[in-house]
Design a protein around this motif. Sequence first.
Motif, short mmCIF file in Angstrom:
data_model
loop_
_atom_site.label_atom_id
_atom_site.label_comp_id
_atom_site.label_asym_id
_atom_site.label_seq_id
_atom_site.Cartn_x
_atom_site.Cartn_y
_atom_site.Cartn_z
N PRO A 35 -85.46 -65.53 37.55
CA PRO A 35 -84.69 -63.89 37.30
C PRO A 35 -85.44 -63.19 37.04
O PRO A 35 -86.16 -61.98 37.22
N LEU A 38 -87.02 -62.17 40.36
CA LEU A 38 -85.94 -60.95 41.39
C LEU A 38 -86.77 -60.18 40.65
O LEU A 38 -87.02 -58.84 40.61
N GLN A 39 -86.93 -59.70 38.83
CA GLN A 39 -87.50 -58.97 38.42
C GLN A 39 -88.90 -58.15 38.80
O GLN A 39 -88.53 -57.14 38.66
N PHE A 42 -87.75 -56.73 41.94
CA PHE A 42 -86.85 -55.27 40.81
C PHE A 42 -87.57 -54.55 41.37
O PHE A 42 -88.10 -52.90 41.90
N LEU A 79 -87.35 -55.43 25.56
CA LEU A 79 -86.30 -56.04 25.65
C LEU A 79 -86.29 -57.16 25.77
O LEU A 79 -85.57 -57.63 24.31
N LEU A 152 -78.02 -52.45 40.00
CA LEU A 152 -76.90 -52.34 39.10
C LEU A 152 -75.60 -52.88 40.54
O LEU A 152 -75.28 -53.89 40.56
N VAL A 155 -76.40 -55.66 42.74
CA VAL A 155 -76.92 -57.00 41.48
C VAL A 155 -74.77 -57.37 42.23
O VAL A 155 -74.44 -58.16 42.27
N ARG A 159 -72.40 -60.80 43.72
CA ARG A 159 -71.90 -61.52 43.10
C ARG A 159 -70.67 -61.23 44.23
O ARG A 159 -70.26 -62.42 44.20
N GLU B 191 -81.14 -57.65 31.55
CA GLU B 191 -80.08 -58.67 31.04
C GLU B 191 -78.95 -59.27 32.24
O GLU B 191 -78.91 -60.28 32.39
N ALA B 192 -78.72 -58.25 33.49
CA ALA B 192 -77.95 -58.21 34.00
C ALA B 192 -78.32 -59.49 34.63
O ALA B 192 -77.43 -60.49 35.08
N VAL B 193 -79.74 -59.90 35.55
CA VAL B 193 -80.49 -60.69 37.00
C VAL B 193 -80.40 -62.21 35.74
O VAL B 193 -79.54 -62.90 36.27
N ILE B 194 -80.12 -61.39 34.49
CA ILE B 194 -80.39 -62.93 33.47
C ILE B 194 -79.02 -64.06 33.13
O ILE B 194 -78.85 -65.66 33.21
N THR B 195 -77.74 -62.93 33.71
CA THR B 195 -76.71 -63.47 33.53
C THR B 195 -76.29 -64.79 35.52
O THR B 195 -74.97 -64.76 35.69
N LEU B 196 -77.14 -63.84 35.66
CA LEU B 196 -76.66 -64.30 37.05
C LEU B 196 -76.72 -65.46 37.19
O LEU B 196 -77.45 -67.03 36.96
#
Lengths: 173, 221
Positions: A35, A38-39, A42, A79, A152, A155, A159, B191-196
């Motif tokens: 993650p 990825l962040q 981003f 966060l 978003l 993402v 999925r 937060e969304a990325v962590i849940t993937l």
Amino acid sequence: MNGRWIAATVLVVMGFVAPARAQARAGAAAEDVTPAELQRMFDGYSILQAQESLKLSDDQYAKFLPRFKALLDTRRQTLQQRTRVLNSIRRLLMEAQPDEGMLRDALKQLQEIDTRGEADAKRAYEGIDQVLDLRQQAKFRVFEEQMERRKLAMVTEARARQANRLNRQQQKP
Amino acid sequence: MNGCSHMGHLTPALLVDLAEGIKAEHSVPHLSRCDACRRALAELRATIADVAGRGNPENSGSDVPEPSPLFWDHLSSRVHEAIAEQDALGRAGWFEAWSRPLVSLPILTAAAAAAVLFVVTLHTPTVPNPIPATSLPILQGALLPSLPPLEPLGAPDDPALALMADYGTSLGWDDLREEMAGVSHAGGIDEAVITLSTEERQELQLLLEEEMTQPSALGAS
């Protein structure tokens, strides 16, 4: 010098783009990506898009880049701290008799994090605004919102692609 | 705070106070309820008694002899000499480490390359470079059809309220996190990325790479 080349050079130097390119070269899509990576990607993506959307001059871009990065880092740090405290509150609430003193401490911490986060973000925005003209400042606010939505959507798309792939695999005899 | 640690047990400081009799046991109700803390207190008391016993010459089998007065006279100067020696060695080591060709050569090469790149790029004339329009025009919200308009906050059929109501009954925390991953706010994407899942992250990486390697991602619209 063209701003796009500055952007590309700076992003490569700062390490936003290099990992992606290296993996693409090696065809290593199957490797796990964290993650955090990825962040980081981003962030790089946001920075590139910001330059394009706000039509920053080379001079503006050089000043804008570290300030925008500071805003992203500030937000992420806040966060992370917030999530950590919320998790400890959650653990406390799972106990039969939560320690009220600890709950009070945690709530106080949460408030401090929020206050500090808002102040840091405000400072970061002020720093960015110093570099932008009025129109760009307005555009930047819209840009940020749309960027979040765009990320978003990506993402969600990732999925959906994975779900489709699984469906295809299950349908194969 | 009442001297209890995060798990509700007594802190080491409070245990020491109790063991030494500075605090009375009846002033700490937790002690009567907690076997672990009582055990810890008993062990601490035993240790203190043991140490006190060793300190007593009658109980101790081996007395440690006092060093001669000369030892104390020379101790300070020896420590000073040892520190000075270490400092001298450290300074020499630092210089040797940095002056080795294996270390200094790549640094000098990188610095020279950066200087050349800087000079070359400064003298490159600005040529307007028409870049094709991006396929993802982020300033045109209308081109994001996959995002439905938000429900009014607090509406009776607000799905977010139903989601929160399910938490603790049919939904666990992890499920809730996953459901809430779609929340769009600053930093919400993290937060969304962590849940993937791992595979979804790989898909997202590919998507991002596609976006970032497109010429439009580096160009002006």
